[in-house]
Design an enzyme around this catalytic site. Structure first.
Site, mmCIF file in Angstrom:
data_model
loop_
_atom_site.group_PDB
_atom_site.id
_atom_site.type_symbol
_atom_site.label_atom_id
_atom_site.label_comp_id
_atom_site.label_asym_id
_atom_site.label_seq_id
_atom_site.Cartn_x
_atom_site.Cartn_y
_atom_site.Cartn_z
ATOM 1 N N ASP A 189 6.103 1.984 3.446
ATOM 2 C CA ASP A 189 5.104 1.368 2.580
ATOM 3 C C ASP A 189 4.223 0.438 3.396
ATOM 4 O O ASP A 189 4.071 0.633 4.606
ATOM 5 C CB ASP A 189 5.807 0.641 1.426
ATOM 6 C CG ASP A 189 5.000 0.647 0.146
ATOM 7 O OD1 ASP A 189 4.045 -0.158 0.056
ATOM 8 O OD2 ASP A 189 5.307 1.442 -0.754
ATOM 9 N N HIS A 222 2.596 -4.817 -1.610
ATOM 10 C CA HIS A 222 3.126 -3.613 -2.266
ATOM 11 C C HIS A 222 4.524 -3.261 -1.766
ATOM 12 O O HIS A 222 5.436 -2.972 -2.549
ATOM 13 C CB HIS A 222 2.146 -2.464 -2.029
ATOM 14 C CG HIS A 222 2.381 -1.251 -2.867
ATOM 15 N ND1 HIS A 222 3.197 -0.206 -2.466
ATOM 16 C CD2 HIS A 222 1.899 -0.901 -4.079
ATOM 17 C CE1 HIS A 222 3.193 0.730 -3.396
ATOM 18 N NE2 HIS A 222 2.412 0.340 -4.381
ATOM 19 N N SER A 395 4.500 3.534 -8.509
ATOM 20 C CA SER A 395 4.963 2.930 -7.253
ATOM 21 C C SER A 395 6.243 2.144 -7.452
ATOM 22 O O SER A 395 7.084 2.061 -6.551
ATOM 23 C CB SER A 395 3.895 1.999 -6.678
ATOM 24 O OG SER A 395 2.841 2.716 -6.105
#
Length: 412
Positions: A189, A222, A395
């Site tokens: 990620d 994220h 996600s």
């Protein structure tokens, strides 16, 4: 006058400290369906749609917020007192829902004609001296015993107190395993904040595909959010709980400008470093045979020839599954469900957010929570409240499945 911030228990007033949220009853987009939710105090939820709202209250010990619904309970002094209950209910425009558990106890509900909320009404009924006991209906007061993490009550994805059938049965799974140090999960990620106070179980190696070097870099928050779902430390009396906290996390980072060749390297690195699971909460707008072959390499050669488990997010476009999630049948592709057990879409999801929808189609394998997922956020502070945030999207659904895959491999 009516006391708003206390209730009666065994003849004594129990005082309540107001919180920062509100419990609301509102009309949904679907005809004749009324739902409830939790919002920030004063939040506008749509003009004319909210029919009832009351403030939250703060628990004096663990500082968590709990709520009074639009209902309250009344205990008759005698079974012959039901007419008295009916008379007073009529005076205050309250509906008697019924006697459902114990013979003397009745549940009452505020109607749209009520001038008072349920807490005030419980006090009014008790102070009439006509009944033995009256108390408001509290929710979010039960604390699961499976973890002492202070913010666990916010993790409705793990333990959904409003819709218990639509969580992932975290507490039950935890009685079997919380993971194994032999099962490493790669979070491929945007990089993970390794200084976060609630993340500490990392593989001793990390890698940045953008620079093709180590250690990993942080390009956004994220990756830290995805890592928290998988591996936030449990039973540390702070923060949240991870699904597989005993499985080490290997951080493989990239930026939005990382080219396909470098992204392909991430799968090679994960497989060669002994990762059992690779969690990928991303998509690309162009297909790449380079990336396809790297995925095949990890699927075939990881785990000493057994193959890595590769998990991808389906995408948030309310259309067919995105690439690379749709590129290989060996990939586990994850969509997002709402706290009400619906596929998140733009028109009927119970979260009332019409800005995105979970992708669907023949490439989709499984669904997981993807709305209002409370997880770790990048932050330099050690104050837990500033190191966490609510996230949405496939996600966040993806690392749920990656973590469960880690639990499965930890057992067998």
């Amino acid at each position: 006058g009516v006391e708003q911030d206390n209730y009666w228990y065994k003849g004594s007033k129990q005082f309540l400290q107001r919180g920062t949220q509100e419990y609301i009853i509102y009309e949904s987009d679907m005809p004749s369906i009324v739902k409830y939710g939790i919002v920030s105090a004063g939040e506008d939820f749509g003009a004319g749609r909210v029919s009832y709202r009351t403030t939250s209250y703060i628990h004096p010990v663990d500082t968590t917020e709990f709520f009074v619904t639009n209902r309250f309970y009344v205990r008759l002094k005698s079974l012959d007192d039901y007419q008295i209950l009916q008379n007073l209910a009529s005076v205050y425009a309250v509906e008697i829902i019924g006697n459902r558990v114990l013979p003397h106890w009745y549940t009452l509900e505020c109607t749209k004609y009520c001038k008072y909320d349920a807490l005030q009404l419980a006090n009014l009924f008790y102070e009439s001296n006509l009944f033995k006991a009256c108390e408001p209906e509290f929710i979010n007061i039960i604390r699961p015993a499976c973890t002492n993490d202070r913010l666990f009550h916010k993790q409705q994805n793990l333990s959904n107190i409003f819709n218990p059938e639509f969580d992932i049965n975290y507490c039950q799974a935890k009685t079997i395993t919380s993971g194994s140090s032999d099962v490493t999960i790669a979070v491929f990620d945007s990089g993970i904040d390794k200084t976060h106070p609630d993340l500490n179980n990392f593989h001793n190696f990390s890698y940045d595909t953008h620079t093709l070097s180590y250690p990993s870099q942080i390009y956004s928050n994220h990756g830290t959010a995805c890592a928290g779902v998988i591996g936030a430390t449990i039973n540390n009396q702070k923060g949240i709980a991870g699904i597989a906290p005993l499985c080490p996390i290997l951080d493989i980072s990239f930026s939005v400008r990382t080219p396909p060749e470098n992204m392909a390297a991430g799968f090679h690195i994960a497989a060669d470093q002994g990762c059992s699971v690779i969690s990928c909460s991303w998509y690309t707008i162009e297909n790449s045979e380079f990336i396809n072959e790297a995925i095949c390499y990890a699927l075939q050669n990881g785990r000493n020839g057994l193959g890595c488990v590769i998990v991808f997010a389906a995408g948030n476009f309310d259309s067919t599954v995105t690439y690379p999630a749709n590129s290989n049948e060996g990939i586990i592709t994850v969509g997002a469900i709402s706290p009400c057990g619906e596929r998140k879409d733009k028109t009927r999801s119970c979260d009332e957010d019409n800005s995105w929808g979970s992708c669907f189609g023949s490439s989709l394998d499984i669904m997981a929570p993807g709305i209002s997922v409370y997880s770790t956020d990048t932050s330099s502070t050690i104050l837990a409240e500033l190191s966490y945030k609510t996230f949405n999207g496939t996600s966040l659904a993806c690392p749920h499945v990656s973590a469960v895959a880690g639990l499965i491999l930890s057992v067998n």
